[in-house]
Every structure is written in structure tokens, then in C-alpha cells.
Design a protein around this motif. Sequence first.
Motif, mmCIF file in Angstrom:
data_model
loop_
_atom_site.group_PDB
_atom_site.id
_atom_site.type_symbol
_atom_site.label_atom_id
_atom_site.label_comp_id
_atom_site.label_asym_id
_atom_site.label_seq_id
_atom_site.Cartn_x
_atom_site.Cartn_y
_atom_site.Cartn_z
ATOM 1 N N GLU A 183 7.149 -17.612 0.490
ATOM 2 C CA GLU A 183 6.074 -18.546 0.813
ATOM 3 C C GLU A 183 6.120 -18.945 2.285
ATOM 4 N N LEU A 184 7.331 -19.247 2.768
ATOM 5 C CA LEU A 184 7.481 -19.632 4.170
ATOM 6 C C LEU A 184 7.136 -18.466 5.087
ATOM 7 N N ALA A 185 7.588 -17.271 4.736
ATOM 8 C CA ALA A 185 7.288 -16.083 5.541
ATOM 9 C C ALA A 185 5.779 -15.867 5.622
ATOM 10 N N GLU A 186 5.093 -16.035 4.503
ATOM 11 C CA GLU A 186 3.645 -15.866 4.473
ATOM 12 C C GLU A 186 2.962 -16.899 5.380
ATOM 13 N N ASP A 187 3.395 -18.156 5.284
ATOM 14 C CA ASP A 187 2.831 -19.206 6.141
ATOM 15 C C ASP A 187 3.072 -18.908 7.620
ATOM 16 N N LEU A 188 4.287 -18.472 7.941
ATOM 17 C CA LEU A 188 4.618 -18.204 9.334
ATOM 18 C C LEU A 188 3.833 -17.022 9.889
ATOM 19 N N VAL A 189 3.665 -16.000 9.083
ATOM 20 C CA VAL A 189 2.875 -14.841 9.525
ATOM 21 C C VAL A 189 1.432 -15.268 9.768
ATOM 22 N N GLN A 190 0.902 -16.083 8.873
ATOM 23 C CA GLN A 190 -0.470 -16.575 9.034
ATOM 24 C C GLN A 190 -0.588 -17.377 10.336
ATOM 25 N N GLU A 191 0.368 -18.288 10.566
ATOM 26 C CA GLU A 191 0.339 -19.081 11.798
ATOM 27 C C GLU A 191 0.470 -18.188 13.027
ATOM 28 N N ALA A 192 1.318 -17.167 12.933
ATOM 29 C CA ALA A 192 1.501 -16.253 14.057
ATOM 30 C C ALA A 192 0.220 -15.502 14.361
ATOM 31 N N LYS B 109 4.353 -7.653 31.225
ATOM 32 C CA LYS B 109 5.549 -8.360 30.786
ATOM 33 C C LYS B 109 6.167 -7.773 29.524
ATOM 34 N N GLY B 110 5.495 -6.876 28.839
ATOM 35 C CA GLY B 110 6.056 -6.277 27.637
ATOM 36 C C GLY B 110 4.965 -5.748 26.722
ATOM 37 N N SER B 111 5.410 -5.102 25.648
ATOM 38 C CA SER B 111 4.454 -4.512 24.716
ATOM 39 C C SER B 111 3.825 -5.593 23.840
ATOM 40 N N VAL B 112 2.726 -5.216 23.179
ATOM 41 C CA VAL B 112 2.020 -6.142 22.294
ATOM 42 C C VAL B 112 2.921 -6.559 21.135
ATOM 43 N N THR B 113 3.652 -5.606 20.577
ATOM 44 C CA THR B 113 4.506 -5.946 19.427
ATOM 45 C C THR B 113 5.588 -6.952 19.826
ATOM 46 N N THR B 114 6.148 -6.780 21.007
ATOM 47 C CA THR B 114 7.153 -7.730 21.476
ATOM 48 C C THR B 114 6.540 -9.112 21.613
ATOM 49 N N TRP B 115 5.341 -9.189 22.151
ATOM 50 C CA TRP B 115 4.642 -10.459 22.336
ATOM 51 C C TRP B 115 4.360 -11.125 20.986
ATOM 52 N N VAL B 116 3.881 -10.339 20.028
ATOM 53 C CA VAL B 116 3.559 -10.875 18.703
ATOM 54 C C VAL B 116 4.838 -11.348 17.998
ATOM 55 N N PHE B 117 5.904 -10.546 18.049
ATOM 56 C CA PHE B 117 7.145 -10.931 17.399
ATOM 57 C C PHE B 117 7.774 -12.168 18.063
ATOM 58 N N ILE C 283 -2.833 -16.464 13.748
ATOM 59 C CA ILE C 283 -3.793 -17.403 14.342
ATOM 60 C C ILE C 283 -3.438 -17.635 15.808
ATOM 61 N N ALA C 284 -2.135 -17.792 16.102
ATOM 62 C CA ALA C 284 -1.697 -17.992 17.481
ATOM 63 C C ALA C 284 -2.015 -16.760 18.333
ATOM 64 N N VAL C 285 -1.814 -15.574 17.788
ATOM 65 C CA VAL C 285 -2.138 -14.348 18.521
ATOM 66 C C VAL C 285 -3.638 -14.315 18.827
ATOM 67 N N TRP C 286 -4.449 -14.677 17.850
ATOM 68 C CA TRP C 286 -5.905 -14.664 18.016
ATOM 69 C C TRP C 286 -6.332 -15.659 19.101
ATOM 70 N N THR C 287 -5.771 -16.871 19.039
ATOM 71 C CA THR C 287 -6.195 -17.900 19.992
ATOM 72 C C THR C 287 -5.584 -17.707 21.379
ATOM 73 N N LYS C 288 -4.454 -17.016 21.474
ATOM 74 C CA LYS C 288 -3.787 -16.840 22.759
ATOM 75 C C LYS C 288 -3.903 -15.414 23.298
ATOM 76 N N ALA C 289 -4.780 -14.635 22.756
ATOM 77 C CA ALA C 289 -4.909 -13.229 23.158
ATOM 78 C C ALA C 289 -5.164 -13.080 24.650
ATOM 79 N N ALA C 290 -5.878 -14.014 25.236
ATOM 80 C CA ALA C 290 -6.186 -13.934 26.664
ATOM 81 C C ALA C 290 -4.932 -14.133 27.521
ATOM 82 N N LEU C 291 -3.880 -14.713 26.947
ATOM 83 C CA LEU C 291 -2.654 -14.970 27.702
ATOM 84 C C LEU C 291 -1.706 -13.768 27.741
ATOM 85 N N TYR C 292 -1.976 -12.741 26.924
ATOM 86 C CA TYR C 292 -1.099 -11.576 26.882
ATOM 87 C C TYR C 292 -1.186 -10.818 28.207
ATOM 88 N N GLU C 293 -0.005 -10.474 28.745
ATOM 89 C CA GLU C 293 0.064 -9.690 29.987
ATOM 90 C C GLU C 293 0.847 -8.410 29.712
#
Length: 146
Positions: free
Chosen positions: A9-18, A33-41, A20-30
Motif C-alpha cells: 500500500e505504501l509503495a503504491e502511494d509513493l509511486v503515485q506521488e512520484a 545532470k543525468g538520465s531520466v530514470t535516475t531523476w525519477v528514482f 505526480i511530482a514527475v508530471w509537475t516538475k518535468a520542466a525542471l529536468y536537465e
Amino acid sequence: MMRKNASSELAEDLVQEAMIAVWTKAALYEPSKGSVTTWVFTIARNLRIDRIRRDVHMPTTELGDYDEPSEAPEGEELLGRKQEDGLVARALQSIPEEQRQILILSFVEDMPQSEIASKLSIPLGTVKSRMRLAYGHLRRILETGL
């Protein structure tokens, strides 16, 4: 998330929050500085750490009228220690300089006898003899008050 000992349950909640954060912060990805997977993880890991910190409750104890005695020395004991320090200082002044020097190097400077011998350029046996003589003098002075 589940590999890091999170419940499903916690893993599911955290993935969902992650996500949402990726979606809202997509413009901040550079990409520089590293790959997309590293940024998401990294986002997911930080969310997990934040959740753990937020969920950890420090146990509290109601102290009420709890009054534990201090471990600091009290007035009488402090006075006794100062008097003893004064006696020891006077006793040290009354023994020969070479013995006093060895005691100071040994106890104040925390030097082993072999280093004292090297520093003073004297044999180790002489250091031991002078230390033994100094102990005898100090014991006699402190016990008799002379």
C-alpha cells in the motif's frame, strides 16, 4: 519501493506521488545532470525518505515532577577537589625538577615512558626510576602534609 521494505500500500502511494511530482516538475529536468530514470528514482527515493521521517514518532515521556539528581559534583565535593588539586600542585613543586618533568610528560602530555626517554634523551630505566622516586616523594608529601 517494495524492495526497500515498504508495504504494498505504501509503495503504491509513493509511486503515485512520484509520478505526480514527475508530471509537475518535468520542466525542471536537465538531461546534462543525468538520465531520466535516475531523476525519477531520485524523486521517488526522496519522497520515501520524507514519508519515513514524517511517520516516525519519537516516544515521549511525561516528566511531571520528575527530579533526577545531577551528576555534577556538589559544592562540598567541588571544594574538596580544589583543595586536593592545590595539595598536589604544591607537592609537585617540592619534588626535584627531573622527576616533576617526567610526571608531567606522563600524566599531562599522556606520553608513554619510551617516548619520554626519547624526548629527554635519557635511558628508559632512568625514566622508570625517576617516576618511581617521584611517586614515593608525592605519596610521602601528600600523606604527611609536609
